[in-house]
Design an enzyme around this catalytic site. Structure first.
Site, PDB file in Angstrom:
ATOM      1  N   VAL A 143      41.384  38.254  36.810  1.00  0.00           N
ATOM      2  CA  VAL A 143      40.594  39.669  37.739  1.00  0.00           C
ATOM      3  C   VAL A 143      41.440  40.536  37.875  1.00  0.00           C
ATOM      4  O   VAL A 143      41.207  41.510  37.663  1.00  0.00           O
ATOM      5  CB  VAL A 143      39.466  38.911  38.511  1.00  0.00           C
ATOM      6  CG1 VAL A 143      38.778  40.496  39.529  1.00  0.00           C
ATOM      7  CG2 VAL A 143      38.319  37.928  38.589  1.00  0.00           C
ATOM      8  N   CYS A 197      32.169  31.019  37.190  1.00  0.00           N
ATOM      9  CA  CYS A 197      31.241  31.978  37.589  1.00  0.00           C
ATOM     10  C   CYS A 197      29.572  31.331  37.520  1.00  0.00           C
ATOM     11  O   CYS A 197      29.063  30.894  38.541  1.00  0.00           O
ATOM     12  CB  CYS A 197      31.037  33.366  36.809  1.00  0.00           C
ATOM     13  SG  CYS A 197      32.360  34.328  37.354  1.00  0.00           S
TER      14      CYS A 197
END
Length: 431
Positions: free
Chosen positions: A15, A270
């Site tokens: 990220v 996730c």
């Protein structure tokens, strides 16, 4: 309030690095990570996560701290002193669950302590890590206040802009995905929204509060998890009825509003994790989230189910199970990506070994040392190491490279192919 943005990105993983690179095209950016080996790798212009091509990374790298030179670009460092002149801190650390599937906020606490040590009046701290509603203001802000000695919404401010990175996806890169933003005050919300809007070409959505933004993120992946659990259950039902699940989904998909989900293993950092964050918060308030946890239970059971179906298919072809040799194709959590975090391919391998099968794993994307360190499994990333003939091949991950293989070269005369992902033209069975 500072008008010149000096941005520090805390955490340079899947990220943080793409975000740091993007901001560095317009701003002075220091990327901070406690992993010195990662910093050295990035300063050499290489990214082992493969989220950034080397030329794209190298185009923004600079050799001096831009906070002192006022130039834009990305400087990577593990030295805390290098980020103390920042006025915007963006925290992009992992938010995993422990072995009991309880949220582990340790990385958030530690990164908040790190930022707290260099926080100054007027600074803004933005969190991107996936959390349950309330974590930013109830868990992280008190750490910032305690370590810095500053007062929230008086001396410093905060925001939340959840990451939407899709590892391995070269089409939906960070700047092409609409970004949700939020701030601890309406004015700060606008500052944060304008900041992201300056680099996100897909645009932004300014949420009214930090908790709304946190909740929006955590339900995105919970929704996908539940939908995949539904088709996984369909696969189990249709297998009992001797009906091709993928053919059913293809037929149903001709309706304009049918959602195109496919059965499979649900891992990663996730979809396989975020629902537990929402469930935790719900349970703290006295509500038991039945659908969310039922979906999690079903998806977490699929590794064992796949293994049982492989054994069942072998028995139907009169293949001796005990001691049989299996070639497993894929150990990353998704296709065309080196990320092995929370991969459910491991569940398949473990379950097969419980049946006394000998499993060899081949994955050209996975780092062999990382796989062994995380799971104690020997993975091969070269076909040169695949020299035997096997009683069964299981395609667990849909890497494009696997479609180019002639699987017949690796099979004994009486053997099976089991396709978990439904991408092979010829197989004996599939999920």
């Amino acid at each position: 309030m500072n008008t010149t943005h000096k941005i520090a990105i805390i955490g340079l993983g899947y990220v943080g690095l793409p975000l740091a690179r993007l901001f560095a095209t317009k701003y002075s950016v220091v990327g901070f990570d406690i992993n010195q080996k990662r910093i050295e790798e990035l300063n050499e212009g290489k990214d082992h996560t493969l989220e950034l091509d080397d030329d794209i990374l190298q185009a923004v790298l600079i050799n001096e701290n831009p906070f002192t030179t006022s130039e834009y670009g990305l400087y990577c460092s593990s030295n805390l002193d290098d980020i103390k002149e920042a006025n915007i801190y963006v925290i992009t650390v992992p938010t995993p669950v422990d072995k009991h599937n309880r949220p582990d906020l340790t990385p958030l606490y530690k990164s908040s302590e790190t930022v707290g040590r260099v926080l100054s009046k007027g600074d803004i701290v933005i969190y991107e890590s996936t959390v349950y509603p309330g974590v930013t203001e109830e868990e992280c802000i008190p750490v910032l206040e305690k370590v810095s000695g500053l007062k929230f919404n008086q001396d410093f401010f905060a925001g939340y802009s959840p990451e939407r990175i899709n590892p391995g996806d070269k089409e939906h890169t960070v700047e092409k995905i609409l970004k949700v933003t939020s701030g601890s005050t309406p004015e700060i919300g606008q500052v944060i929204d304008d900041l992201y809007k300056s680099v996100i070409i897909a645009g932004t959505h300014l949420a009214p509060t930090i908790k709304v933004a946190e909740a929006a993120k955590v339900i995105e992946n919970s929704q996908r998890d539940i939908n995949i659990a539904f088709v996984n259950e369909l696969a189990k039902i249709f297998n009992l009825l001797d009906i091709d699940t993928h053919a059913v989904l293809e037929a149903a998909g001709t309706k304009w509003n049918f959602l195109p989900f496919k059965p499979g293993l649900v891992g990663g950092h996730c979809i396989g994790v975020d629902p537990y964050y929402l469930a935790q918060k719900a349970q703290e308030r006295g509500y038991h989230p039945e659908i969310i946890l039922a979906g999690r239970r079903l998806n977490d059971s699929m590794g064992q189910y796949v293994a049982s179906q492989v054994v069942k298919t072998m028995i139907k072809k009169s293949i001796k199970v005990n001691g049989a040799k299996i070639l497993n194709l894929g150990i990353t959590f998704k296709e065309n990506c080196p990320d092995v975090r929370n991969t459910k391919a491991v569940d398949v391998i473990t379950a097969l070994e419980d049946y006394s099968l000998e499993v060899t794993t081949y994955d050209p994307w996975a780092n062999e040392a990382e796989v062994y360190h995380e799971y104690g499994i020997h993975s091969n990333n070269s076909l040169d190491d695949i020299t035997e003939k096997y009683d069964a091949i299981i395609l667990t991950v849909a890497h494009k490279a696997f479609l180019e293989l002639d699987l017949g070269n690796f099979l004994k005369e009486n053997a099976i192919i089991y396709d978990v992902k439904g991408i092979l033209d010829n197989c004996d069975a599939r999920l």
